[in-house]
Design an enzyme around this catalytic site. Structure first.
Site, PDB file in Angstrom:
ATOM      1  N   GLU A  21      -3.911   8.161   7.641  1.00 13.84           N
ATOM      2  CA  GLU A  21      -4.903   7.280   7.007  1.00 13.84           C
ATOM      3  C   GLU A  21      -5.215   6.084   7.909  1.00 13.84           C
ATOM      4  OE1 GLU A  21      -3.881   6.242   2.982  1.00 13.84           O
ATOM      5  OE2 GLU A  21      -5.208   4.505   2.982  1.00 13.84           O
TER       6      GLU A  21
ATOM      7  N   HIS B 127       0.830  -1.198   0.000  1.00 16.75           N
ATOM      8  CA  HIS B 127       0.000   0.000   0.000  1.00 16.75           C
ATOM      9  C   HIS B 127       0.871   1.258   0.000  1.00 16.75           C
ATOM     10  CE1 HIS B 127      -2.125   3.140   2.472  1.00 16.75           C
ATOM     11  NE2 HIS B 127      -3.054   2.913   1.576  1.00 16.75           N
TER      12      HIS B 127
ATOM     13  N   GLU C   4       2.146   1.861  -3.454  1.00 14.19           N
ATOM     14  CA  GLU C   4       1.083   2.437  -4.299  1.00 14.19           C
ATOM     15  C   GLU C   4       1.028   3.954  -4.114  1.00 14.19           C
ATOM     16  OE1 GLU C   4      -3.037   1.622  -3.052  1.00 14.19           O
ATOM     17  OE2 GLU C   4      -3.207   3.710  -3.661  1.00 14.19           O
ATOM     18  N   HIS C   5       1.109   4.405  -2.859  1.00 16.21           N
ATOM     19  CA  HIS C   5       1.090   5.850  -2.596  1.00 16.21           C
ATOM     20  C   HIS C   5       2.230   6.564  -3.309  1.00 16.21           C
ATOM     21  CE1 HIS C   5      -1.597   7.148   0.897  1.00 16.21           C
ATOM     22  NE2 HIS C   5      -2.044   5.977   0.528  1.00 16.21           N
TER      23      HIS C   5
END
Length: 434
Positions: A142, A67, A70-71
């Site tokens: 997040e 993840h 991906e950022h």
């Protein structure tokens, strides 16, 4: 370029594997204004123990790194790729799941230019030690936001109760602590291992001309060089068959409590057509048991135990699979007991063949309507393909499903040893105003 004709669906799919291993699928949709493309790697949050490409020793990387990667992919030397897509009239996004990471765009114009942008930014990683450190703060926010989300906590609380060692029990974004250990060298190692074209699929659907689009992709890939592809050894600790723990209650400031009952499959290693048949059978059985038109749903509703948030779903990927049943309720313990009783009663009843055939037709209708959605087609096709299944074979598989197969699957519901429960319990007001 291979041409695959699905006469029953009136669809023609064009497929080609590039010399670098990238699999490309193009589904022309005459009359569609929008073109939608996904560029997906078979790499998700559960892939944290593997042997990097070109090396011989396996490594473990911190939870949440897929993840995190991906950022970081949307940054390049010139800034933010979102702005480039926006200037070209496209909407772009990305997501990371347990098993894959996808980058996508949709647009009604400049499709060729946007396709080049998609391929180029995903195949050109750029991150510095400084930008990686900065991103940790953004992702920490997040993660903390999801810590306050009762549905998210309910779902992952359930997974933590069901799974002993499997990484599916860990939040896709990792933890505040785990992301602090991520370095830019680790990100590059993961990138070069899992973002090799041989581990990726490109799917394009919309009003495109397949020959021209495929040639554009060929030329784009011919301008780049990649290491020789090798299989990626991925490792998982052995997962016991039964659940880890029976029940978890999490107090949170919600008006109405939430209940999720999880039933873990005993067989966790299905793939290909076996996985597809299992998935179709489970979806049909859950609709029979707890669909809104089912007798059980009406009973629970009349008893005041459920509202329209109640539902049942089945999740299956190679290596993990489970059923989740639940919703909002002011009596989670009572609802839990009733659902398990109804499952046991369902197992004792003869399946009604007429109801099964009616549900099959209903599901075929839903599937055909879903094929009008480019987003559904692209994302579902890629997921199926990574699991050695074919999305366009759903209807034949559904039609071929027999009563004996359904009886076999329903008999495997084990409400004793395979079941976990997670309750988000409404906190009682202590008068502090917090």
């Amino acid at each position: 370029m291979e041409k695959l004709v699905y006469e029953q669906l009136n669809e023609t799919l064009y497929a080609e594997t590039m010399s670098n291993g990238l699999r490309v699928f193009i589904l022309p949709k005459a009359g569609f204004n929008k073109t939608y493309a996904t560029f997906t790697t078979k790499y998700g949050s559960i892939d944290h123990h593997f042997t990097p490409i070109g090396e011989t020793e396996a490594i473990k990387v911190p939870d949440g790194i897929a993840h995190f990667l991906e950022h970081k992919m949307f940054e390049d030397e010139e800034g933010d790729v979102f702005q480039t897509f926006s200037k070209q009239g496209a909407s772009a996004n990305a997501f990371t799941s347990f098993t894959r990471t996808a980058y996508l765009f949709s647009s009604t114009s400049h499709v060729e230019k946007n396709m080049d942008t998609l391929l180029d930014f995903v195949q050109h990683p750029y991150f510095t030690e400084e930008s990686v450190e900065k991103e940790k703060g953004i992702i920490e926010q997040e993660i903390r936001m999801y810590e306050d989300n009762p549905d998210w906590q309910n779902f992952f609380g359930l997974l933590k109760m069901m799974y002993h060692t499997h990484p599916v029990a860990t939040d896709i974004a990792g933890t505040v602590e785990s992301i602090q250990d991520i370095t830019h060298d680790m990100l590059y190692t993961c990138y070069h291992t899992f973002y090799h074209p041989n581990n990726m699929t490109l799917f394009v659907v919309g009003n495109v001309e397949p020959d021209a689009m495929m040639e554009l992709i060929r030329q784009n890939q011919a301008r780049k060089t990649f290491e020789k592809p090798t299989p990626i050894p991925r490792f998982k600790e052995e997962e016991p068959t039964g659940v880890k723990e029976r029940e978890l209650t999490i107090p949170m400031p919600v008006k109405l409590s939430k209940l999720l009952i999880g039933i873990k499959d005993k067989e966790q290693s299905l793939s290909g057509s076996d996985l597809m048949q299992r998935e179709i059978a489970m979806q049909l059985l859950l609709e029979l048991m707890f669909g809104q038109s089912s007798e059980n749903y009406q009973t629970l509703y009349q008893e005041g135990l459920i509202d329209d948030t109640f539902g049942a779903d089945y999740t299956a990927e190679e290596g993990f699979s489970f059923t989740a049943i639940g919703g909002d309720t002011d009596q989670p313990e009572v609802l839990s007991k009733r659902v398990l009783e109804l499952i046991e009663a369902f197992k004792e009843k003869e399946l009604d063949e007429e109801s099964v055939e009616r549900l099959k037709k209903k599901k075929i209708g839903h599937f055909l309507r879903a094929l009008n959605s480019p987003e559904y087609i692209a994302n579902s096709f890629t997921r199926y393909q990574f699991n050695d299944m074919d999305l366009f074979n759903v209807i034949p598989e559904l039609e071929a499903l027999t009563m004996d197969q359904l009886k076999e699957v329903v008999g495997q519901f084990d409400t004793d040893n395979q079941t976990s429960i997670c309750i988000i319990k409404a906190k009682e007001d202590d008068g502090s105003g917090e």
